[in-house]
Design a protein around this motif. Sequence first.
Motif, mmCIF file in Angstrom:
data_model
loop_
_atom_site.group_PDB
_atom_site.id
_atom_site.type_symbol
_atom_site.label_atom_id
_atom_site.label_comp_id
_atom_site.label_asym_id
_atom_site.label_seq_id
_atom_site.Cartn_x
_atom_site.Cartn_y
_atom_site.Cartn_z
ATOM 1 N N VAL A 132 0.853 -1.188 0.000
ATOM 2 C CA VAL A 132 0.000 0.000 0.000
ATOM 3 C C VAL A 132 0.887 1.236 0.000
ATOM 4 C CG1 VAL A 132 -1.770 1.265 1.249
ATOM 5 C CG2 VAL A 132 -1.800 -1.239 1.232
ATOM 6 N N PRO A 173 -2.078 6.843 -0.457
ATOM 7 C CA PRO A 173 -3.088 6.274 -1.360
ATOM 8 C C PRO A 173 -4.102 7.310 -1.812
ATOM 9 C CG PRO A 173 -3.502 5.598 0.903
ATOM 10 C CD PRO A 173 -2.191 6.309 0.915
ATOM 11 N N ASN A 218 -11.868 -3.801 0.891
ATOM 12 C CA ASN A 218 -11.064 -4.508 -0.115
ATOM 13 C C ASN A 218 -11.931 -5.067 -1.234
ATOM 14 O OD1 ASN A 218 -12.355 -6.458 1.322
ATOM 15 N ND2 ASN A 218 -10.568 -7.740 1.700
ATOM 16 N N GLN A 247 -5.539 3.951 -5.712
ATOM 17 C CA GLN A 247 -5.939 2.661 -5.171
ATOM 18 C C GLN A 247 -7.403 2.329 -5.453
ATOM 19 O OE1 GLN A 247 -3.623 0.448 -3.266
ATOM 20 N NE2 GLN A 247 -2.501 1.797 -4.652
#
Length: 366
Positions: free
Chosen positions: A101, A105, A213, A187
Amino acid sequence: MKTSQGWRLGMKEMQILSAPRQRAQLKKPTWIIVLVSLVSLFLICAYVYPPQGSGACYVFSLNGCKGLSDWLPPAPARELTDEELASHVVTNEILNTPPVVPENPKIAFMFLIPGALPFEKLWDRFFQGHEGKFSVYVHASKDKPVHFSRYFVNREIRSDKVVWGKISMVDAERRLLAYALKETDNQHFVLLSDSCIPLRDFDYVYNYLMYTNISFVDCFEDPGPHGSGRYSEHMLPEVEKKYFRKGAQPNMEGNRNCYSDEHYLPTFFHMFDPTGISNWSVTHVDWSEGKWHPKSYVQKDITYELMRNITSISENVHVTSDARKEVQINPCQWNGNQRPCYLFARKFLPEALDSLLQLYPNYTSI
């Protein structure tokens, strides 16, 4: 068995063949000509079709392929097609990206619009104070928009012709996504039209998307005539009928056409990542009028009550064209927690801008 018999027969026949005849030796000058011709042909082939393996490269150059490329002519410069660009991004950006990550982001906001962005003032207020947490990409297919917001200036990407209901809509979406994927800090990717508005403030949207997610893709199976009935065998072999899904295309009599932009992404994600999608979209659309296009919101419709009603929805409803099961109701939840479904909404007409600006940001905190 037939093969072994044929082989034994061939051996017997060879035994009765006469002794090999002596070939006449070629004269020395002929050998030289043949040798020079073969070497020349070999070098020409290597020039036209340069070797790809490192071992083969050293046959031609002590410096390997790098040395060979120094004397080869440069490849002609040209712009990549949609397919080449998408493939380039997949092979060079996605597959080679380490599963880490990034420190910063971002959310990529991708605007697919025909020309001007009617709600640019509203989006400008939405983005203010959150620099470094988002990226903006604009695909204007007809007219180059004139921007006043610094968040949109010089954010256009090259556009091909886009026709409503045609595969060119999907091509434009893929081009937006390809450009957004080139920035590794991005992201999450939000696809928006010129009639979309934010329903929440930026912090709410950012946290909603970043702390999950899954991908919020509207995807469901409609076994009726306006779902699976739109499937065509021309989609084979890439797409089998059992994988065919739809998003928000309306159910109307006589409407058997498959509009690609309403089916492509749902089908794609269902085929390749069925457990990684939510099966609902975070963009609210009202198809209750049963028309070719969703309900449009004009200036008189914009009230605090309307915005409160939309933002409080926590169940997703899919209306199918199958008489046996007309409605599918699913709670908007993940990780065991039910959440509000929508972060954005459409279809708002440009005349609604002033009313929305008057209510903003009050309605985003409902």
